[in-house]
Scaffold this motif. Sequence first.
Motif, PDB file in Angstrom:
ATOM      1  N   MET A  23      79.421 -33.213  52.926  1.00 22.80           N
ATOM      2  CA  MET A  23      79.325 -32.718  51.581  1.00 22.80           C
ATOM      3  C   MET A  23      78.136 -33.025  50.716  1.00 22.80           C
ATOM      4  O   MET A  23      77.540 -32.226  50.065  1.00 22.80           O
ATOM      5  CB  MET A  23      80.368 -33.871  50.729  1.00 22.80           C
ATOM      6  N   SER A  24      77.301 -34.256  51.343  1.00 25.15           N
ATOM      7  CA  SER A  24      75.662 -34.434  50.763  1.00 25.15           C
ATOM      8  C   SER A  24      74.967 -33.232  51.349  1.00 25.15           C
ATOM      9  O   SER A  24      74.033 -32.813  50.885  1.00 25.15           O
ATOM     10  CB  SER A  24      75.492 -35.657  51.436  1.00 25.15           C
ATOM     11  N   TYR A  27      75.406 -30.141  49.243  1.00 28.20           N
ATOM     12  CA  TYR A  27      74.837 -30.709  48.126  1.00 28.20           C
ATOM     13  C   TYR A  27      73.206 -30.183  48.131  1.00 28.20           C
ATOM     14  O   TYR A  27      72.671 -29.570  47.071  1.00 28.20           O
ATOM     15  CB  TYR A  27      75.038 -32.040  47.656  1.00 28.20           C
ATOM     16  N   TRP A  28      72.600 -30.706  49.002  1.00 28.60           N
ATOM     17  CA  TRP A  28      71.038 -30.406  49.307  1.00 28.60           C
ATOM     18  C   TRP A  28      70.912 -29.090  49.523  1.00 28.60           C
ATOM     19  O   TRP A  28      69.899 -28.541  49.275  1.00 28.60           O
ATOM     20  CB  TRP A  28      70.594 -31.476  50.176  1.00 28.60           C
ATOM     21  N   VAL A  31      70.903 -27.619  46.232  1.00 29.98           N
ATOM     22  CA  VAL A  31      69.680 -27.751  45.616  1.00 29.98           C
ATOM     23  C   VAL A  31      68.507 -26.839  46.023  1.00 29.98           C
ATOM     24  O   VAL A  31      67.836 -26.322  45.310  1.00 29.98           O
ATOM     25  CB  VAL A  31      69.383 -29.475  45.664  1.00 29.98           C
ATOM     26  N   MET A  84      70.767 -39.883  44.342  1.00 37.74           N
ATOM     27  CA  MET A  84      71.241 -38.804  45.332  1.00 37.74           C
ATOM     28  C   MET A  84      70.596 -38.944  46.548  1.00 37.74           C
ATOM     29  O   MET A  84      71.361 -38.713  47.719  1.00 37.74           O
ATOM     30  CB  MET A  84      71.322 -37.593  44.615  1.00 37.74           C
ATOM     31  N   THR A  88      72.760 -39.965  49.750  1.00 37.65           N
ATOM     32  CA  THR A  88      72.727 -39.321  51.103  1.00 37.65           C
ATOM     33  C   THR A  88      72.485 -40.068  52.269  1.00 37.65           C
ATOM     34  O   THR A  88      73.152 -39.874  53.292  1.00 37.65           O
ATOM     35  CB  THR A  88      71.863 -38.078  50.817  1.00 37.65           C
ATOM     36  N   ASP A 179      76.525 -35.003  33.973  1.00 44.05           N
ATOM     37  CA  ASP A 179      76.199 -36.295  35.099  1.00 44.05           C
ATOM     38  C   ASP A 179      76.778 -37.541  34.431  1.00 44.05           C
ATOM     39  O   ASP A 179      76.815 -37.562  33.035  1.00 44.05           O
ATOM     40  CB  ASP A 179      74.889 -36.524  35.351  1.00 44.05           C
TER      41      ASP A 179
END
Length: 222
Positions: A23-24, A27-28, A31, A84, A88, A179
């Motif tokens: 999941m991390s 996320y990146w 990004v 984050m 991570t 957030d």
Amino acid sequence: MTELLNLLFNPLPNGIMTVLTGMSLLYWVFVLFSGNGIDFGLDADLDVDSEIGDVNDVDAPESGDVSFFSKAMDFINIGKAPFMVIMTLFKFVGWIITIASSIIFQIGKWGVWSVLILIPIFIVTYLLMHWFTKPLVKFYHNLGYTGEESIDFMGRTGKMKSTISEQKYGSAEFYINGDMIRLNVVSQNGDQINYDETVIIVNESKDKKIFYVKKEYTLNNI
């Protein structure tokens, strides 16, 4: 390949940590393709730095107890490096330890109970993060990162995550720009404000590390 996939998802703790780490990674990737780059990592920071700076610019208590949560976050340097990025790294380190533990201790034989090994793994990972994040702190310090949000918090409403009164400091969560941000707070006039009550920010310390709040009265709590 089959053996690798089996190791990544079996036993259960491996599967849990593989999913969390994945999941991390997603996320990146998001990004990266969104074009925000490292700035996004900076903006996603949660200001939970527990250091109490100069608060002489406001009429407030001279001292107080920083919440346990804030101290815990400060131990792994959240606030000195983006939230984050640290989370991570936490997942990645925990994932590596979990995979290694499954091989060394043969926890697959434990069945569903094998998931309990995540408790000591999280504790060990948390302790290791104090040292693993030091290079990140130095890196972001060299970039000029201060851990402060470029957000006007005045008038923001949120939920208390601890009970505060008199000179006692606590924490509250505020949903801002998509957030969830947790801030160190203290009661403006010393009145007791209980856990989960709605508060509004009415002032802040000069270094914007402590925010002064009062209970917000609505039709539901009058």
